[in-house]
Scaffold this motif. Structure first.
Motif, PDB file in Angstrom:
ATOM      1  N   ASN A 114       0.827  -1.209   0.000  1.00  0.00           N
ATOM      2  CA  ASN A 114       0.000   0.000   0.000  1.00  0.00           C
ATOM      3  C   ASN A 114       0.863   1.261   0.000  1.00  0.00           C
ATOM      4  O   ASN A 114       0.560   2.249  -0.681  1.00  0.00           O
ATOM      5  CB  ASN A 114      -0.923  -0.006   1.215  1.00  0.00           C
ATOM      6  CG  ASN A 114      -1.961   1.093   1.137  1.00  0.00           C
ATOM      7  OD1 ASN A 114      -2.594   1.304   0.101  1.00  0.00           O
ATOM      8  ND2 ASN A 114      -2.145   1.817   2.235  1.00  0.00           N
ATOM      9  N   THR A 144       0.902   4.198  -2.880  1.00  0.00           N
ATOM     10  CA  THR A 144       0.722   5.613  -2.557  1.00  0.00           C
ATOM     11  C   THR A 144       1.883   6.444  -3.088  1.00  0.00           C
ATOM     12  O   THR A 144       1.697   7.520  -3.673  1.00  0.00           O
ATOM     13  CB  THR A 144       0.596   5.796  -1.041  1.00  0.00           C
ATOM     14  OG1 THR A 144      -0.553   5.069  -0.573  1.00  0.00           O
ATOM     15  CG2 THR A 144       0.463   7.269  -0.659  1.00  0.00           C
ATOM     16  N   ARG A 185       1.587   6.965  -6.843  1.00  0.00           N
ATOM     17  CA  ARG A 185       0.555   7.926  -7.218  1.00  0.00           C
ATOM     18  C   ARG A 185       0.985   9.360  -6.906  1.00  0.00           C
ATOM     19  O   ARG A 185       0.655  10.290  -7.649  1.00  0.00           O
ATOM     20  CB  ARG A 185      -0.764   7.604  -6.503  1.00  0.00           C
ATOM     21  CG  ARG A 185      -1.473   6.390  -7.044  1.00  0.00           C
ATOM     22  CD  ARG A 185      -1.722   6.499  -8.538  1.00  0.00           C
ATOM     23  NE  ARG A 185      -2.583   7.624  -8.864  1.00  0.00           N
ATOM     24  CZ  ARG A 185      -2.502   8.334  -9.998  1.00  0.00           C
ATOM     25  NH1 ARG A 185      -1.566   8.064 -10.894  1.00  0.00           N
ATOM     26  NH2 ARG A 185      -3.337   9.344 -10.221  1.00  0.00           N
ATOM     27  N   VAL A 199      -3.554  12.824  -4.305  1.00  0.00           N
ATOM     28  CA  VAL A 199      -3.674  11.430  -3.875  1.00  0.00           C
ATOM     29  C   VAL A 199      -4.623  11.321  -2.690  1.00  0.00           C
ATOM     30  O   VAL A 199      -5.391  10.361  -2.571  1.00  0.00           O
ATOM     31  CB  VAL A 199      -2.284  10.848  -3.526  1.00  0.00           C
ATOM     32  CG1 VAL A 199      -2.408   9.412  -3.031  1.00  0.00           C
ATOM     33  CG2 VAL A 199      -1.369  10.925  -4.732  1.00  0.00           C
ATOM     34  N   THR A 254      -8.032   8.912  -2.615  1.00  0.00           N
ATOM     35  CA  THR A 254      -8.188   7.837  -1.646  1.00  0.00           C
ATOM     36  C   THR A 254      -9.102   8.202  -0.481  1.00  0.00           C
ATOM     37  O   THR A 254      -9.254   7.405   0.448  1.00  0.00           O
ATOM     38  CB  THR A 254      -6.808   7.433  -1.090  1.00  0.00           C
ATOM     39  OG1 THR A 254      -6.177   8.587  -0.501  1.00  0.00           O
ATOM     40  CG2 THR A 254      -5.922   6.887  -2.203  1.00  0.00           C
ATOM     41  N   VAL A 310      -1.415  10.755   3.811  1.00  0.00           N
ATOM     42  CA  VAL A 310      -0.644  10.393   2.621  1.00  0.00           C
ATOM     43  C   VAL A 310       0.825  10.752   2.828  1.00  0.00           C
ATOM     44  O   VAL A 310       1.727   9.960   2.509  1.00  0.00           O
ATOM     45  CB  VAL A 310      -1.210  11.113   1.379  1.00  0.00           C
ATOM     46  CG1 VAL A 310      -0.323  10.858   0.160  1.00  0.00           C
ATOM     47  CG2 VAL A 310      -2.631  10.651   1.099  1.00  0.00           C
ATOM     48  N   GLN A 329       2.486   8.217   5.022  1.00  0.00           N
ATOM     49  CA  GLN A 329       2.793   6.951   4.354  1.00  0.00           C
ATOM     50  C   GLN A 329       4.116   7.021   3.612  1.00  0.00           C
ATOM     51  O   GLN A 329       4.922   6.080   3.665  1.00  0.00           O
ATOM     52  CB  GLN A 329       1.676   6.581   3.378  1.00  0.00           C
ATOM     53  CG  GLN A 329       0.515   5.836   3.997  1.00  0.00           C
ATOM     54  CD  GLN A 329      -0.404   5.286   2.927  1.00  0.00           C
ATOM     55  OE1 GLN A 329      -1.019   6.036   2.175  1.00  0.00           O
ATOM     56  NE2 GLN A 329      -0.498   3.989   2.838  1.00  0.00           N
TER      57      GLN A 329
END
Length: 313
Positions: free
Chosen positions: A5, A9, A12, A22, A26, A33, A36
């Motif tokens: 995942n 991310t 993207r 992004v 999502t 984001v 992450q």
């Protein structure tokens, strides 16, 4: 951390150039984001992105990870398709870029495909020009004309014709042209596709004929151009898939029956991958079969009915 995942991310963010974009995709917060990607950097112990107030740029390590992550995610998708819970049945979403004319004809046929494969989902992204497939997150696309992006796999489908058409209301007022040169005396509706938009080329009994048309109405959207023709604003040169149903219904008439407008090759294109997801392969095969059948119908004059404008000449 969830490595798969996190990599998705990160890709993207790179493709869109924006954490906020992004986050919107999502339905997550921008801070989530950002966190992450920060966790991914901490996991690998390297900086992946240079961040400024205006833009993002990849570090050398980030550029290397983009290549490796794409390959890894493609492999993961392939594994899911092959060994997933549905025992090999194609599942998931396939995003397809398609011109509006072809989309209108293909939509009814997608029903049979989706009914046969209930785990499959298709999203049609309507596009008249060749966009960046990565930025648009397209899995496959239909394109008219030779694709310029040599990094894509291109499979030839057929050649697509165009026809000069007009509504009965316009023809009753102004008559129908007998020769392409007669278009100079008519109001033409321009589909703005670039510098050559007003340059209409035909071939017929007297060879190649090229005309520089004029008109007071133009649009960069072929569906708008078709609507203008239906409203009686003038003569439009449109792809056969876009006018097929309107001609059959008598809402538009085909003009210049002895002259053929320049045909364009069509292609199905997709990113060059060592392994295509099963669902993507299925949609590619579907598009090839359906589009070639459509092209065969376009070439058969009997399919169009008797709606040309020779009765007005």
């Amino acid at each position: 951390m969830d490595l798969i995942n996190g990599l998705h991310t990160f890709l993207r963010v790179v493709e869109t150039g924006s954490f906020s974009a992004v986050a919107r995709e999502t339905n997550a917060s921008q801070s989530a984001v950002t966190r992450q990607v920060a966790q991914l950097e901490e996991h690998f112990g390297v900086r992946l992105l240079h961040r400024t107030t205006r833009k993002l740029s990849l570090t050398d390590e980030g550029q290397d990870l983009v290549v490796r992550a794409r390959h890894l995610l493609e492999e993961a998708e392939d594994l899911e398709d092959t060994f997933g819970k549905d025992g090999g049945s194609p599942t998931g979403l396939v995003r397809v870029g398609v011109p509006v004319g072809a989309a209108l004809l293909l939509v009814p046929d997608f029903a049979a495909l989706l009914n046969k494969h209930p785990g499959l989902a298709v999203e049609l992204v309507i596009s008249e020009v060749s966009d960046d497939m990565v930025a648009e997150r397209l899995d496959v696309a239909l394109r008219f004309g030779q694709p310029s992006d040599t990094s894509l796999v291109s499979r030839a489908l057929a050649t697509v014709g165009s026809t000069a058409v007009a509504a009965p209301a316009y023809l009753e007022r102004h008559g129908a042209p007998e020769h392409p040169s007669d278009l100079l005396d008519h109001a033409c509706i321009i589909q703005d596709t670039g510098p050559d938009s007003t340059h209409w080329a035909f071939s017929g009994p007297d060879g190649a004929v090229e005309v520089e048309v004029t008109g007071s109405f133009r649009s960069n959207n072929s569906l708008v151009v078709r609507q203008a023709a239906l409203a009686g604003h003038g003569i439009a040169l449109l792809s056969d898939p876009l006018t097929f149903s309107e001609v059959r219904a008598g809402r538009l008439y085909r003009l210049l029956p002895n002259y053929v407008a320049r045909r364009r090759p069509s292609f199905v294109v997709y990113p060059s991958r060592r392994h295509l997801a099963q669902r993507t392969r299925l949609v590619i095969d579907f598009l090839i079969e359906e589009f070639r059948e459509l092209d065969s119908r376009m070439r058969d004059r009997r399919e169009w009915g008797d709606n040309d404008a020779t009765w007005l000449v």
